[in-house]
Write an enzyme that holds these catalytic residues in place. Structure first.
Site, mmCIF file in Angstrom:
data_model
loop_
_atom_site.group_PDB
_atom_site.id
_atom_site.type_symbol
_atom_site.label_atom_id
_atom_site.label_comp_id
_atom_site.label_asym_id
_atom_site.label_seq_id
_atom_site.Cartn_x
_atom_site.Cartn_y
_atom_site.Cartn_z
ATOM 1 N N ASP A 138 -10.457 -4.352 -5.061
ATOM 2 C CA ASP A 138 -9.780 -3.673 -3.960
ATOM 3 C C ASP A 138 -10.446 -2.325 -3.722
ATOM 4 O OD1 ASP A 138 -8.044 -2.284 -2.244
ATOM 5 O OD2 ASP A 138 -6.236 -3.071 -3.192
ATOM 6 N N SER A 173 0.826 -1.202 0.000
ATOM 7 C CA SER A 173 0.000 0.000 0.000
ATOM 8 C C SER A 173 0.867 1.262 0.000
ATOM 9 C CB SER A 173 -0.959 -0.044 1.196
ATOM 10 O OG SER A 173 -1.992 0.905 1.083
ATOM 11 N N HIS A 193 -7.591 -5.526 0.131
ATOM 12 C CA HIS A 193 -6.415 -4.680 -0.068
ATOM 13 C C HIS A 193 -5.146 -5.311 0.496
ATOM 14 C CE1 HIS A 193 -4.373 -0.903 -0.795
ATOM 15 N NE2 HIS A 193 -4.107 -0.715 0.485
#
Length: 271
Positions: free
Chosen positions: A220, A94, A248
């Protein structure tokens, strides 16, 4: 203060090259428990907590230093200076995908590969400066998200974390991410969230020369497939691999598919 204490650094494995794992917002290094150990036979493996997360030293959190992702990139390079051996493979989840990319841009000779797990260069849709860019959120959505977080961090975490994890048939994983979010210091988390969700590193993509694997999930909430496709078009020497997974955090909810994609990328890149 030592770097080991500041970032709760752990080193394991052995090998001539180093594989460093950097976690995402609201998480800590335990989120790599399904992936990192698999590489200990071939690499020196480093896991750590971003300052302000996990078991890092919260007193080291500086609002000025961490007003942008560059502060975290600086920390990453300091950790490599002290603990890494040989060339480095960077695995970032991320927001740490961008943190890692910024570190690789600053010191490109150190890195041989970067794995970006559920990355996004910009979370906000932008049809003006970048026609057709879909980051997943309207600017008003992000403003509302941050306002809700400011008003009630624990409530925000309890409602959003399960949706971020996805994994609809695995409630334990959804609860784990909720607990991780709730363990964070609310004031630090609010600041880090603002830095994360308002960041825009699309202009930095062409500056990265390190071979990259973009590991994206098919569904996602935070980083839609369009974000990964944009990265693949604008990040030199990159390739996109989409995992059939909801959520995610594929390194937690789909570790086997994630490791297979990483292994294939490393075999081709390091050959």
């Amino acid at each position: 203060m030592s770097l080991q204490v500041r970032n709760n650094v752990h080193v394991s494995g052995q090998g001539g090259a180093t594989m460093l794992f950097s976690h995402g917002f609201g998480c800590d290094q335990t989120m790599w428990r399904y992936l990192a150990p698999a590489y200990e036979d071939h690499f020196r493996v480093i896991t750590y907590d971003l300052v302000g997360s996990g078991r890092s030293d919260l007193s080291a959190y500086d609002l000025t230093r961490y007003a942008s992702l560059h502060g975290y990139a600086g920390d990453l390079l300091e950790i490599l200076d002290e603990f890494a051996t040989g060339p480095v493979i960077l695995v970032g989840h991320s927001v740490s995908a961008m943190i890692g990319m910024l570190a690789a841009i600053e010191d490109p000779g150190r890195f041989v590969a970067q794995v970006m797990v559920a990355p996004s260069a910009c979370y906000i849709n932008d049809l003006s400066k970048h026609p057709g860019y879909v980051g997943g959120f309207e600017r008003e959505d992000i403003a509302e998200l941050l306002e809700t977080m400011e008003a009630n961090y624990m409530g925000w975490s309890s409602s959003l974390a399960p949706a971020i994890m996805g994994a609809p048939n695995r409630p334990a994983l959804r609860q784990e991410l909720t607990d991780s979010f709730c363990r964070n210091d609310p004031d630090i988390a609010k600041h880090f969230a603002r830095v994360t969700f308002l960041s825009d590193h699309r202009a930095d993509l062409p500056r990265s020369a390190t071979p990259a694997l973009i590991l994206q999930c098919s569904d996602d909430l935070i980083a839609p497939r369009s974000a990964g496709e944009y990265l693949a078009r604008h990040l030199p020497r990159s390739q996109l691999h989409v995992i059939d997974n909801i959520g995610h955090c594929p390194h937690i909810s789909a570790p086997t598919a994630s490791s297979r994609a990483i292994d294939a990328f490393l075999a081709a890149t390091l050959d």
